[in-house]
Design a protein around this motif. Structure first.
Motif: not given
Length: 291
Positions: A238, A252, A264, A272
């Protein structure tokens, strides 16, 4: 006297007509340098012989010159991204998913340093050549893999081919024929570098990172076996520091429920979710780039 005059007039008319037919053939000692793609040509006009004059400190060359003629070197890298390769579409198990394209979230401007641009229509293509995402390519010095000689943003197709920002053309670099290390990186996957140098020339060379875990430096630590004979770049980075760490997962978690073109989104479905953590990040925790 009248006959002589008419003869002279006829001759002048003849040469005038001939001059018009060859008007683009300039007779002079002018010259220029032209560049078209990877080819540079120095030339002079109207001097059939080449003469070199020197006084010991200065050298002058007259006539036709072809001082530099360098053809672009060409390469067709092939890579798979773990995030886009897991949970493939039914009947398309040999292709990555193009969920980001379908959701119209891939930007027309590259997220990488050269901020290359493409046309929105490039993302209209479907099938095996549909675009998955932007990637970044580097050619590195054969004597020092830390020295970057050329780099560019590029687009990744569902079948793994990496093409230029026009969505179809192969990659070209204005460098001499030689051996180079090749690096491929993606914004939330771990970058990979060839284990050995690759001979590149004006003839297209295919470099398939997905065919074996020996192509990339670090072998099995650099790529993941998808279980289908295809090897993919590892997802989960990330913060783009070359490592998959708890700090990546923690970041995340704070973004869960979001959507769009996000670092993410590890499985690259434009959402996500917990699956980003469970299916990609947890399995790669502790992994890092191998160069």
């Amino acid at each position: 006297m009248k006959k002589i005059f008419l003869t002279i007039l006829g001759a002048c008319t003849f040469f005038s007509t001939q001059a018009q037919s060859i008007e683009r053939q300039v007779i002079s000692s002018g010259g220029n340098t032209i560049t078209n793609g990877g080819v540079t040509l120095d030339y002079t006009i109207g001097e059939l012989a080449v003469t070199t004059i020197t006084n010991g400190t200065t050298t002058l060359t007259q006539g036709f010159q072809q001082a530099t003629l360098q053809l672009a070197i060409k390469i067709n890298p092939v890579v798979f991204l773990q995030g886009a390769a897991i949970n493939p579409n039914t009947g398309e198990e040999t292709l990555m998913r193009d969920d980001l394209r379908v959701a119209a979230t891939i930007p027309t401007t590259s997220p990488y340093a050269d901020v290359a641009t493409t046309l929105a229509t490039v993302f209209d293509v479907t099938g095996a050549d549909a675009i998955v995402d932007w990637v970044w390519i580097e050619l590195r010095d054969k004597n020092d893999a830390n020295t970057v000689l050329a780099s560019t943003s590029a687009l990744l197709q569902r079948d793994g081919d990496i093409v230029t920002a026009d969505g179809t053309s192969g990659l070209e670099f204005e460098l001499p024929e030689d051996n180079y290390y090749v690096m491929v990186s993606h914004r939330n996957h771990l970058a990979i570098l060839t284990a050995n140098t690759v001979a590149l020339s004006s003839t297209v060379a295919t470099l398939d990172f997905s065919a074996s875990n020996t192509v990339a430096q670090g072998g099995a630590n650099a790529v993941v076996d998808l279980g289908t004979g295809v090897f993919a770049m590892l997802g989960g980075d990330f913060d783009e520091n070359g490592q998959v760490q708890n700090s990546d997962i923690n970041a995340v978690v704070l973004l869960l429920g979001g959507s769009g073109y996000s670092l993410a989104d590890m499985d690259m479905n434009s959402q996500i979710q917990n699956t980003d953590i469970n299916n990609v990040m947890n399995s790669n925790l502790g992994k890092g780039e191998q160069f």
